[in-house]
Enzyme design. Sequence first.
Site, PDB file in Angstrom:
ATOM      1  N   CYS B 120       2.563  -5.146  -7.606  1.00 28.75           N
ATOM      2  CA  CYS B 120       1.336  -4.354  -7.479  1.00 28.75           C
ATOM      3  C   CYS B 120       0.993  -4.103  -8.803  1.00 28.75           C
ATOM      4  O   CYS B 120       1.346  -2.982  -9.007  1.00 28.75           O
ATOM      5  CB  CYS B 120       1.607  -3.322  -6.365  1.00 28.75           C
ATOM      6  SG  CYS B 120       0.025  -2.644  -6.000  1.00 28.75           S
ATOM      7  N   CYS B 123      -0.983  -0.143  -8.174  1.00 27.12           N
ATOM      8  CA  CYS B 123      -0.039   1.061  -7.603  1.00 27.12           C
ATOM      9  C   CYS B 123       1.175   0.617  -7.152  1.00 27.12           C
ATOM     10  O   CYS B 123       2.060   0.355  -8.119  1.00 27.12           O
ATOM     11  CB  CYS B 123      -0.997   1.960  -6.535  1.00 27.12           C
ATOM     12  SG  CYS B 123      -1.555   0.950  -5.245  1.00 27.12           S
ATOM     13  N   SER B 124       1.425   0.415  -5.933  1.00 25.47           N
ATOM     14  CA  SER B 124       2.606   0.227  -5.586  1.00 25.47           C
ATOM     15  C   SER B 124       2.645  -0.377  -4.134  1.00 25.47           C
ATOM     16  O   SER B 124       3.444  -0.244  -3.327  1.00 25.47           O
ATOM     17  CB  SER B 124       3.417   1.704  -5.186  1.00 25.47           C
ATOM     18  OG  SER B 124       2.314   2.547  -4.375  1.00 25.47           O
ATOM     19  N   CYS B 125       1.682  -1.161  -3.645  1.00 25.68           N
ATOM     20  CA  CYS B 125       1.485  -1.807  -2.615  1.00 25.68           C
ATOM     21  C   CYS B 125       2.665  -2.901  -2.531  1.00 25.68           C
ATOM     22  O   CYS B 125       3.028  -3.557  -3.132  1.00 25.68           O
ATOM     23  CB  CYS B 125       0.304  -2.534  -2.396  1.00 25.68           C
ATOM     24  SG  CYS B 125      -1.045  -1.636  -2.512  1.00 25.68           S
TER      25      CYS B 125
END
Lengths: 108, 215
Positions: B120, B123-125
């Site tokens: 991702c 961000c951090s999906c």
Amino acid sequence: MSLPTSGPGAPPRSNGELLFDAPWEARAFGVAAALVDQGTFGWQDFRNELIVAIDAWEQSGSDDSEYRYYECWLTALERIATSHELASAGDLANRAEAYAARPHGHDH
Amino acid sequence: MSDHDDHHDDHHDDHHDDHHRENHDPRSPKLRAEALEDLLVEKGLLDRAKVDATIEKFETDVGPMIGAKLVARAWTDDDFRDQLIADADATIAAAGITGPEIEHLEVKANEPGVHNVVVCTLCSCYPWAVLGLPPNWFKSPEYRSRVVKEPRRVLSEMGLELDDDTLVRVWDSSSETRFLVLPERPSGTEGLSLEELAALVSRDSMIGVAKAYTP
């Protein structure tokens, strides 16, 4: 009270890595997930704030080793809480000031 | 590439200062998080028990073992594999998997000559429902920026050497779409039970930075 997510009593993860480095990270995660789950704001809205917070950190020129993902997460959570008028920035700051002034021994 | 294991970077002399700052600096994330949660609870906007339950769910019930069972089943059941690749959302719902953050899931199957890896970049999906929460390295600026530009090198640094003629596909997650890699079934696993097969499926193999273990 906080769950024991770090320290000697912490449950080891099957992949050998704890989910959270400190209890406050778990709380910040849980608060955001609960608010999304109950529809207070959408995941997309939160994610947009998270992207902004991460980008701001990356633009700040800090060293990667200093990266604290959940500090970005918390910043995003504060911003969305204020933009959705769940709490004002002033109230948040005043409450943190009050907690910072607690005498030693009442701060855990 | 290395994990950023921040806690061990601190010198012992700093420990007391850190502890003091954490509890007596109003800008410390610990106090800010506590202030935010308490205010919302006091206003009736948030149920603290719901926060507790959410955290507990991710610490105990949701994790890569869910994805590993799906992979093991896909290895042994061609129809299930086809369904999983064609419509992961319906297939995992039919398997009884639900999560607080079920977004659209796509399954990308590795095959001879094709290797998939997930990132991702913004961000951090991450596919929470089938893998739990992402590891620290997945969230790190280094992985997020480099795996797109030089995937083969990053994978090599993480211990995965791919043949030169293997095509590497990098999938960038978004809030709408999360990805799960279906690793190749290791040879020598004929006759293993579903449980034994699932034990070979590491979290990293489902992100695409490792292969499944060989028994």
